[in-house]
Scaffold this motif. Sequence first.
Motif, mmCIF file in Angstrom:
data_model
loop_
_atom_site.group_PDB
_atom_site.id
_atom_site.type_symbol
_atom_site.label_atom_id
_atom_site.label_comp_id
_atom_site.label_asym_id
_atom_site.label_seq_id
_atom_site.Cartn_x
_atom_site.Cartn_y
_atom_site.Cartn_z
ATOM 1 N N LEU A 145 -48.958 -17.541 -0.792
ATOM 2 C CA LEU A 145 -48.526 -18.146 0.326
ATOM 3 C C LEU A 145 -49.002 -17.542 1.617
ATOM 4 N N LYS A 146 -48.892 -16.166 1.810
ATOM 5 C CA LYS A 146 -49.313 -15.517 2.795
ATOM 6 C C LYS A 146 -50.840 -15.584 2.791
ATOM 7 N N ARG A 147 -51.493 -15.436 1.672
ATOM 8 C CA ARG A 147 -52.962 -15.581 1.496
ATOM 9 C C ARG A 147 -53.504 -16.828 2.035
ATOM 10 N N LEU A 148 -52.807 -18.004 1.805
ATOM 11 C CA LEU A 148 -53.140 -19.330 2.122
ATOM 12 C C LEU A 148 -53.059 -19.505 3.453
ATOM 13 N N ARG A 149 -52.096 -18.720 4.238
ATOM 14 C CA ARG A 149 -52.116 -18.737 5.879
ATOM 15 C C ARG A 149 -53.100 -18.338 6.264
ATOM 16 N N GLU A 150 -54.116 -17.403 5.873
ATOM 17 C CA GLU A 150 -55.202 -16.736 6.336
ATOM 18 C C GLU A 150 -56.449 -17.782 6.146
ATOM 19 N N ASP A 151 -56.369 -18.832 5.290
ATOM 20 C CA ASP A 151 -57.205 -19.837 5.098
ATOM 21 C C ASP A 151 -57.039 -20.957 6.398
ATOM 22 N N GLU A 152 -57.965 -21.214 7.005
ATOM 23 C CA GLU A 152 -58.078 -21.901 8.122
ATOM 24 C C GLU A 152 -57.694 -23.487 7.514
ATOM 25 N N GLU A 153 -58.061 -23.949 6.510
ATOM 26 C CA GLU A 153 -57.576 -25.180 5.999
ATOM 27 C C GLU A 153 -55.835 -25.256 5.772
ATOM 28 N N PHE A 154 -55.430 -24.338 5.544
ATOM 29 C CA PHE A 154 -54.094 -24.243 5.287
ATOM 30 C C PHE A 154 -53.219 -23.659 6.247
ATOM 31 N N ARG A 155 -53.697 -23.115 7.303
ATOM 32 C CA ARG A 155 -53.086 -22.185 8.387
ATOM 33 C C ARG A 155 -51.883 -23.157 9.025
ATOM 34 N N ASP A 156 -51.988 -24.501 8.834
ATOM 35 C CA ASP A 156 -51.032 -25.207 9.752
ATOM 36 C C ASP A 156 -50.127 -25.715 8.688
ATOM 37 N N VAL A 157 -50.558 -25.707 7.447
ATOM 38 C CA VAL A 157 -49.750 -26.259 6.429
ATOM 39 C C VAL A 157 -48.503 -25.370 5.826
ATOM 40 N N VAL A 158 -48.792 -24.047 5.636
ATOM 41 C CA VAL A 158 -47.948 -23.120 5.413
ATOM 42 C C VAL A 158 -47.307 -22.361 6.452
ATOM 43 N N SER A 159 -45.692 -22.793 6.637
ATOM 44 C CA SER A 159 -45.035 -22.165 7.728
ATOM 45 C C SER A 159 -44.369 -21.067 7.370
ATOM 46 N N ASP A 160 -43.873 -20.334 8.494
ATOM 47 C CA ASP A 160 -43.190 -18.983 8.403
ATOM 48 C C ASP A 160 -42.057 -19.317 7.668
ATOM 49 N N TYR A 161 -40.977 -20.499 7.889
ATOM 50 C CA TYR A 161 -39.968 -20.895 7.347
ATOM 51 C C TYR A 161 -40.034 -20.990 5.803
ATOM 52 N N THR A 162 -41.178 -21.505 5.349
ATOM 53 C CA THR A 162 -41.185 -21.667 3.783
ATOM 54 C C THR A 162 -41.587 -20.158 3.165
ATOM 55 N N VAL A 163 -42.262 -19.385 3.895
ATOM 56 C CA VAL A 163 -42.585 -18.009 3.291
ATOM 57 C C VAL A 163 -41.325 -17.269 3.233
ATOM 58 N N ARG A 164 -40.490 -17.362 4.446
ATOM 59 C CA ARG A 164 -39.331 -16.408 4.603
ATOM 60 C C ARG A 164 -38.262 -16.855 3.728
ATOM 61 N N TYR A 165 -38.178 -18.011 3.485
ATOM 62 C CA TYR A 165 -36.959 -18.614 2.592
ATOM 63 C C TYR A 165 -37.270 -18.504 1.068
ATOM 64 N N LEU A 166 -38.622 -18.800 0.727
ATOM 65 C CA LEU A 166 -39.072 -18.393 -0.662
ATOM 66 C C LEU A 166 -38.817 -16.864 -0.877
ATOM 67 N N HIS A 167 -39.073 -16.123 0.101
ATOM 68 C CA HIS A 167 -38.863 -14.673 -0.256
ATOM 69 C C HIS A 167 -37.346 -14.468 -0.335
ATOM 70 N N GLN A 168 -36.601 -14.939 0.509
ATOM 71 C CA GLN A 168 -35.167 -14.722 0.347
ATOM 72 C C GLN A 168 -34.704 -15.410 -0.881
ATOM 73 N N LEU A 169 -35.174 -16.354 -1.473
ATOM 74 C CA LEU A 169 -34.587 -17.014 -2.678
ATOM 75 C C LEU A 169 -35.051 -16.027 -3.869
ATOM 76 N N SER A 170 -36.083 -15.328 -3.830
ATOM 77 C CA SER A 170 -36.413 -14.518 -4.784
ATOM 78 C C SER A 170 -35.770 -13.469 -5.007
ATOM 79 N N LEU A 171 -35.052 -12.955 -3.657
ATOM 80 C CA LEU A 171 -34.119 -11.897 -3.840
ATOM 81 C C LEU A 171 -32.908 -12.484 -4.146
ATOM 82 N N ARG A 172 -32.422 -13.879 -4.015
ATOM 83 C CA ARG A 172 -31.189 -14.176 -4.565
ATOM 84 C C ARG A 172 -31.218 -14.356 -5.966
ATOM 85 N N THR A 173 -32.289 -14.622 -6.413
ATOM 86 C CA THR A 173 -32.792 -14.955 -8.031
ATOM 87 C C THR A 173 -32.497 -13.619 -8.889
#
Length: 157
Positions: free
Chosen positions: A119-147
């Motif tokens: 997801l972090k790499r996708l954010r570097e791609d101009e086509e995906f920059r506005d699609v991938v939010s900080d929210y998704t990245v942050r909470y997916l990371h937190q969910l990984s820790l929870r798991t």
Amino acid sequence: MDEINPGFGYCELIDKSLPFDHPPFFLFTFEMRQAMADLAQAVSTGISSQQVREIVEMLDTLWEGLKDPDVRLPDAQRKSLNHEKEVWLDVKEKVMEGNTRASSLLSASTHMMRAVMYLKRLREDEEFRDVVSDYTVRYLHQLSLRTYREAMGHVLL
């Protein structure tokens, strides 16, 4: 009639076909699918399956949130994830026990973390920059820790 091109796959996030060698998007997708499969394996053990089902729901919500920015985690789940901290726990004991549930959850956690990296790499791609939010990245990371913590039996209350 459209021919199916085996070298391309549809990306619903940007409504476009992408070559399969577009690593960030397809690898993100594959990691998410693998995480879901590992979580299903953990549920199938029947041990603390309600906690795992909640993780599945949160993962699904975050995945759907990429397609629809109005989709968010419920406040209680979001707040509980905010308390997750990265901590190293020794997995050797769980591995030596041959604990299927723990192994499946550890694998799911790893796949989620890889998905975060893509997801972090996708954010570097101009086509995906506005699609991938900080929210998704942050909470997916937190969910990984929870798991990970759930796998280890080290759950914060």
